[in-house]
Design a protein around this motif. Structure first.
Motif, PDB file in Angstrom:
ATOM      1  N   TYR A  53       0.869  -1.193   0.000  1.00 31.64           N
ATOM      2  CA  TYR A  53       0.000   0.000   0.000  1.00 31.64           C
ATOM      3  C   TYR A  53       0.907   1.244   0.000  1.00 31.64           C
ATOM      4  N   PRO A  54       0.346   2.423  -0.377  1.00 36.71           N
ATOM      5  CA  PRO A  54       1.192   3.625  -0.419  1.00 36.71           C
ATOM      6  C   PRO A  54       1.921   3.881   0.902  1.00 36.71           C
ATOM      7  N   ALA A  55       1.213   3.700   2.040  1.00 36.65           N
ATOM      8  CA  ALA A  55       1.848   3.990   3.334  1.00 36.65           C
ATOM      9  C   ALA A  55       3.006   3.040   3.617  1.00 36.65           C
ATOM     10  N   VAL A  56       2.927   1.833   3.086  1.00 37.22           N
ATOM     11  CA  VAL A  56       4.007   0.865   3.303  1.00 37.22           C
ATOM     12  C   VAL A  56       5.230   1.295   2.502  1.00 37.22           C
ATOM     13  N   LEU A  57       5.004   1.596   1.221  1.00 41.25           N
ATOM     14  CA  LEU A  57       6.135   1.975   0.368  1.00 41.25           C
ATOM     15  C   LEU A  57       6.775   3.263   0.877  1.00 41.25           C
ATOM     16  N   ALA A  58       5.931   4.197   1.328  1.00 42.44           N
ATOM     17  CA  ALA A  58       6.471   5.475   1.818  1.00 42.44           C
ATOM     18  C   ALA A  58       7.182   5.299   3.157  1.00 42.44           C
ATOM     19  N   GLY A  59       6.782   4.308   3.928  1.00 49.06           N
ATOM     20  CA  GLY A  59       7.312   4.169   5.288  1.00 49.06           C
ATOM     21  C   GLY A  59       8.607   3.391   5.377  1.00 49.06           C
ATOM     22  N   LEU A  60       9.042   2.778   4.283  1.00 47.37           N
ATOM     23  CA  LEU A  60      10.268   1.969   4.348  1.00 47.37           C
ATOM     24  C   LEU A  60      11.474   2.811   3.959  1.00 47.37           C
ATOM     25  N   LYS A  61      12.522   2.721   4.778  1.00 45.61           N
ATOM     26  CA  LYS A  61      13.716   3.542   4.514  1.00 45.61           C
ATOM     27  C   LYS A  61      14.369   3.131   3.204  1.00 45.61           C
ATOM     28  N   SER A  83      12.898  -5.687   2.352  1.00 47.58           N
ATOM     29  CA  SER A  83      13.224  -4.555   3.209  1.00 47.58           C
ATOM     30  C   SER A  83      13.279  -5.040   4.660  1.00 47.58           C
ATOM     31  N   ARG A  84      13.257  -4.111   5.599  1.00 44.56           N
ATOM     32  CA  ARG A  84      13.150  -4.490   7.017  1.00 44.56           C
ATOM     33  C   ARG A  84      12.110  -3.610   7.681  1.00 44.56           C
ATOM     34  N   LEU A  85      11.395  -4.214   8.624  1.00 45.42           N
ATOM     35  CA  LEU A  85      10.399  -3.459   9.393  1.00 45.42           C
ATOM     36  C   LEU A  85      11.002  -3.139  10.759  1.00 45.42           C
ATOM     37  N   GLN A  86      11.089  -1.843  11.055  1.00 46.86           N
ATOM     38  CA  GLN A  86      11.574  -1.433  12.379  1.00 46.86           C
ATOM     39  C   GLN A  86      10.397  -1.531  13.340  1.00 46.86           C
ATOM     40  N   VAL A  87      10.373  -2.550  14.186  1.00 47.37           N
ATOM     41  CA  VAL A  87       9.219  -2.784  15.052  1.00 47.37           C
ATOM     42  C   VAL A  87       9.218  -1.826  16.229  1.00 47.37           C
ATOM     43  N   ASN A  88      10.346  -1.736  16.890  1.00 45.70           N
ATOM     44  CA  ASN A  88      10.507  -0.746  17.964  1.00 45.70           C
ATOM     45  C   ASN A  88      11.977  -0.359  17.962  1.00 45.70           C
ATOM     46  N   GLU A  89      12.394   0.420  18.970  1.00 47.57           N
ATOM     47  CA  GLU A  89      13.767   0.932  18.871  1.00 47.57           C
ATOM     48  C   GLU A  89      14.816  -0.177  18.872  1.00 47.57           C
ATOM     49  N   SER A  90      14.459  -1.384  19.368  1.00 45.26           N
ATOM     50  CA  SER A  90      15.496  -2.405  19.459  1.00 45.26           C
ATOM     51  C   SER A  90      15.399  -3.547  18.438  1.00 45.26           C
ATOM     52  N   VAL A  91      14.289  -3.690  17.758  1.00 43.43           N
ATOM     53  CA  VAL A  91      14.161  -4.862  16.857  1.00 43.43           C
ATOM     54  C   VAL A  91      13.682  -4.466  15.461  1.00 43.43           C
ATOM     55  N   SER A  92      14.294  -5.081  14.455  1.00 44.08           N
ATOM     56  CA  SER A  92      13.732  -4.972  13.106  1.00 44.08           C
ATOM     57  C   SER A  92      13.609  -6.376  12.506  1.00 44.08           C
ATOM     58  N   VAL A  93      12.575  -6.558  11.697  1.00 41.02           N
ATOM     59  CA  VAL A  93      12.262  -7.888  11.147  1.00 41.02           C
ATOM     60  C   VAL A  93      12.327  -7.810   9.619  1.00 41.02           C
ATOM     61  N   PRO A  94      12.922  -8.834   8.963  1.00 44.95           N
ATOM     62  CA  PRO A  94      12.942  -8.831   7.485  1.00 44.95           C
ATOM     63  C   PRO A  94      11.523  -8.853   6.919  1.00 44.95           C
ATOM     64  N   LEU A  95      11.369  -8.168   5.806  1.00 48.38           N
ATOM     65  CA  LEU A  95      10.029  -7.957   5.270  1.00 48.38           C
ATOM     66  C   LEU A  95      10.050  -8.051   3.744  1.00 48.38           C
ATOM     67  N   TYR A  96       9.080  -8.751   3.167  1.00 42.75           N
ATOM     68  CA  TYR A  96       8.865  -8.712   1.716  1.00 42.75           C
ATOM     69  C   TYR A  96       7.591  -7.928   1.444  1.00 42.75           C
ATOM     70  N   VAL A  97       7.648  -7.077   0.427  1.00 39.98           N
ATOM     71  CA  VAL A  97       6.486  -6.259   0.080  1.00 39.98           C
ATOM     72  C   VAL A  97       6.121  -6.514  -1.384  1.00 39.98           C
ATOM     73  N   ILE A  98       4.827  -6.727  -1.635  1.00 39.75           N
ATOM     74  CA  ILE A  98       4.365  -6.924  -3.016  1.00 39.75           C
ATOM     75  C   ILE A  98       4.019  -5.567  -3.608  1.00 39.75           C
ATOM     76  N   HIS A  99       4.791  -5.170  -4.604  1.00 38.68           N
ATOM     77  CA  HIS A  99       4.522  -3.889  -5.251  1.00 38.68           C
ATOM     78  C   HIS A  99       3.653  -4.160  -6.484  1.00 38.68           C
ATOM     79  N   CYS A 100       2.401  -3.742  -6.413  1.00 41.01           N
ATOM     80  CA  CYS A 100       1.479  -3.952  -7.542  1.00 41.01           C
ATOM     81  C   CYS A 100       0.567  -2.729  -7.593  1.00 41.01           C
ATOM     82  N   PRO A 101       1.026  -1.656  -8.268  1.00 42.57           N
ATOM     83  CA  PRO A 101       0.300  -0.389  -8.232  1.00 42.57           C
ATOM     84  C   PRO A 101      -1.171  -0.524  -8.592  1.00 42.57           C
ATOM     85  N   GLN A 102      -1.480  -1.393  -9.564  1.00 46.24           N
ATOM     86  CA  GLN A 102      -2.877  -1.527  -9.994  1.00 46.24           C
ATOM     87  C   GLN A 102      -3.798  -1.986  -8.851  1.00 46.24           C
ATOM     88  N   LEU A 103      -3.258  -2.782  -7.934  1.00 45.92           N
ATOM     89  CA  LEU A 103      -4.101  -3.313  -6.854  1.00 45.92           C
ATOM     90  C   LEU A 103      -3.944  -2.571  -5.525  1.00 45.92           C
TER      91      LEU A 103
END
Ligand code: ADP
Ligand code: GLC
Length: 499
Positions: A53-61, A83-103
Motif C-alpha cells: 500500500y502507499p503507506a508501506v512503500l512510503a514508510g520503508l527507509k 526490506s526491514r520493518l523497524q518494530v521498535n527501537e530495538s528490533v527490526s524484522v525482514p520484510l517482503y512487500v508486493i509492489h502492484c500499483p494496480q491493486l
C-alpha cells in the motif's frame, strides 16, 4: 519446506494484510509486528509478507527489488521488494512487500474505500497476497530463502493453504491464525478459477462456503494447523453464535486448533518510558499518573478535576465493540458523576452519535472520531478506568494496554477479555490478582452494575491502588505465547519428518 534433518530454528513466512507502524486498522497490525519480533528474539528465522500500500512503500527507509511476480493471467504484473520493518527501537524484522500499483496504490483504506465500502477488487488484492505467500513457501519460489512454515493471518491470506494444497512440488507446512471470524472474505464462485484454483476446489470439501468462495473457510479447511488468539475464543468459535457459521468445520478440526493468547509490545506500551505521555510513571511513582489525567482533561476540553473518575474507551467502531451499549449507559455514567473520553472511528452512525454525546455533555464527555495512535497512549495514561463492552472479542489488546498503564478495565466477560482480565471479587481481592471488572450480560443494567462496582472501588484509594498494581505487574509480553508458537512450529516440522 521439509528438510532432511530437524532444524532447531524454523524458517517462517508470516503473511499479513497489515502491520504496525506502516499500516494498521486494528490489533492484527500490532500482533503482526510484535509477535514476529518476539519470535526473532527466540531465534526463529521469520520474515513478513505484506501488500505494498502507499503507506508501506512510503514508510520503508530502503527496499530492494528481489523478484518479478508473474503469477496468473488475471493478475496485473507485480514486483517483490525486500526490506526491514523497524518494530521498535530495538528490533527490526525482514520484510517482503508486493509492489502492484494496480491493486494497492490508491487513496483510501487498506480494505475499504473512502466511503467505507469494500474495495470491489478485494478478491484479487488479497488473492495476490495469498498466491505470493504460497509461491514463496514452495519449491517454485524465486528466492533462495524458503520457509518451513507459512503462518497465515485472517481471511486475506486464507487462500495460501489452498494454493499450497494444489502445488505438486515441495511446500511449507501451513498454519492459519484466526484473529476474527466475523470477517471471512466471501466472493462470487467464478473468482475461484480466476484466482487460479482448480474448479474441483469449489466444493464443500474445499473453498466453497454457502455457494460462495470463502477465503477464510479455505484457510481453515486446508491449513495443517489452526491457531486463534485466546483459549476462550478457541472454545467459543467451535459452537454458535461465535463460530459465525464455521463452527462445524472448526469443531471437526478441534484437535488441530489452539488458542494462544496475544501479547503486547511492552517496549511501545510502557508508561515508564512512553514518549507520548506528559509524565512517565511506574508502580513506584504511580502518583505521577495524575499529571497525565490533568493533561488529558485539558486536551479534551473536560473540566480539570483530579477527583472525578475519568472513564475512557478506544476502539474501532463496529457492532462487535458494543459502543451502542456504551452510548446507552453514557448519561447514567456521567451523572454518577464521572467523565468520559472516547476515541473511535469506523461506523459513521456511531461516530455521529458519539459526537452528539460530547455536544450534549460539554466538559463532561469528550470524543474524537479519528485514528490517533499517540492520543491512544495519552488516554491509557490519563484515564482512571477503561471500558471495553465488546459483544465478542477474540483477544483484544487495549484491555492489556490499559492494565499496564494502571487503568483498570471494565470488560464484557467474553473471549480474550476473560483470559487477560481478572474480575474483582472476594477471592481475587484476597490473593491480590484482581485487575478489573467483568459484566456478564450485554445489557445496560449489567454494564452499569460493573461501572458502579468500579466507582465504589475507586473511592477506596488503597483498594484501587492494589488493583492498579496487580494490572501493572502482570506479564503481558509475548515471551510465553511466542514460545508456544515456536513449539507448535517445531512439532509440525517433526511430525512432517516422521510421516
Ligand atoms: P481490534 O483488532 O478488534 O480492533 P484490538 O483491541 O485487538 O481490537 O486492537 C485495537 C487496536 O487498535 C489497539 O491498538 C487500539 O489502540 C487501536 N485503535 C483502535 N481504534 C483506534 C483509534 N481510533 N485511534 C487509535 N488507536 C485505535
Ligand atoms: C482482531 C480481534 C481482536 C484481536 C486482534 C489481534 O481484530 O478483533 O480481538 O486482539 O484481532 O489478534
Amino acid at each position: 519446506m521439509p528438510s532432511s534433518s530437524f532444524r532447531k530454528h524454523p524458517k517462517v513466512l508470516f503473511v499479513t494484510p497489515e502491520v504496525f507502524p506502516l499500516c494498521k486498522t486494528g490489533g492484527l497490525g500490532d500482533v503482526s509486528a510484535a509477535l514476529p519480533a518476539a519470535l526473532l528474539e527466540l531465534k526463529t528465522d521469520i520474515r513478513l509478507l505484506l501488500p505494498g500500500y502507499p503507506a508501506v512503500l512510503a514508510g520503508l527507509k530502503s527496499k530492494r527489488k528481489v523478484a518479478k511476480l508473474d503469477l496468473l493471467p488475471h493478475f496485473p504484473p507485480a514486483t517483490l521488494f525486500s526490506s526491514r520493518l523497524q518494530v521498535n527501537e530495538s528490533v527490526s524484522v525482514p520484510l517482503y512487500v508486493i509492489h502492484c500499483p494496480q491493486l494497492y496504490q490508491r487513496e483510501g483504506g487498506i480494505y475499504l474505500d473512502s466511503n467505507g465500502q469494500d474495495w470491489p477488487d478485494n478478491a484479487q488484492r488479497f488473492g495476490l497476497l495469498s498466491k505470493t505467500g504460497a509461491l514463496l513457501a514452495s519449491d517454485a519460489s524465486p528466492l533462495a530463502w524458503v520457509p518451513d512454515i507459512v503462518h497465515c493471518n485472517d481471511w486475506q491470506s486464507g487462500l495460501t493453504p489452498a494454493y499450497l494444497h494444489y502445488h505438486p512440488g515441495k511446500k511449507a507446512i501451513s498454519l492459519m491464525a484466526l484473529h476474527n471470524l466475523a470477517f471471512q472474505g466471501s466472493f462470487p464462485p467464478d473468482e475461484t478459477v480466476k484466482l487460479g484454483l482448480p474448479p474441483e476446489s469449489f466444493s464443500m470439501h474445499g473453498v466453497e462456503y454457502y455457494g460462495n468462495l470463502s477465503f477464510l473457510k479455505a484457510g481453515i479447511y486446508y491449513a495443517t494447523r489452526i491457531t486463534t488468539v485466546s483459549p476462550t475464543y478457541a472454545r467459543e468459535i467451535q459452537s454458535e453464535p461465535l463460530g459465525f457459521g464455521l463452527q462445524g468445520l472448526l469443531a471437526e478440526r478441534s484437535n488441530d486448533v489452539s488458542g494462544i493468547v496475544n501479547g503486547i509490545d511492552t517496549v511501545i506500551w510502557n508508561p515508564a518510558t512512553d514518549p507520548h505521555i506528559v509524565k512517565q510513571y511506574s508502580t513506584r511513582s504511580l502518583a505521577a499518573k495524575k499529571y497525565n489525567k490533568r493533561a488529558l482533561q485539558r486536551e479534551m476540553g473536560l473540566e480539570e478535576n483530579a477527583l472525578i473518575p475519568l472513564f475512557a474507551g478506544i476502539s474501532r467502531l463496529s457492532h462487535q465493540k458494543g459502543y451502542d451499549l456504551l452510548l446507552q449507559i453514557a448519561p447514567a455514567l456521567i451523572s454518577l458523576p464521572a467523565q468520559l473520553v472516547l476515541l473511535g472511528s469506523g461506523d459513521s452512525r456511531l461516530e455521529k452519535q458519539l459526537i452528539t454525546l460530547a455536544q450534549t455533555y460539554p466538559g463532561k464527555a469528550a470524543v474524537r472520531t479519528d485514528y490517533d495512535e499517540r492520543l491512544a497512549h495519552r488516554i491509557n495514561a490519563g484515564a482512571d478506568c477503561f471500558l471495553m463492552p465488546s459483544r465478542f472479542e477474540p483477544c483484544g489488546l487495549n484491555q492489556m494496554y490499559s492494565q499496564c498503564y494502571g487503568t483498570p478495565p471494565i470488560v464484557h466477560a467474553t473471549g480474550g477479555l476473560i483470559d487477560t482480565v481478572v474480575d474483582l471479587n472476594d477471592e481475587t481481592l484476597a490473593d491480590k490478582s484482581a485487575s478489573g471488572f467483568y459484566f456478564h450480560e450485554m445489557t445496560p443494567e449489567s454494564f452499569m452494575n460493573a461501572v458502579r462496582r468500579a466507582i465504589g472501588t475507586y473511592a477506596n484509594t488503597r483498594l484501587w491502588k492494589t488493583l492498579q498494581h496487580s494490572g501493572m505487574n502482570r506479564d503481558f509480553s509475548w515471551r510465553t505465547s511466542a514460545a508456544t508458537y515456536l513449539s507448535i512450529y517445531s512439532s509440525l516440522m517433526q511430525q512432517q519428518q516422521s510421516s
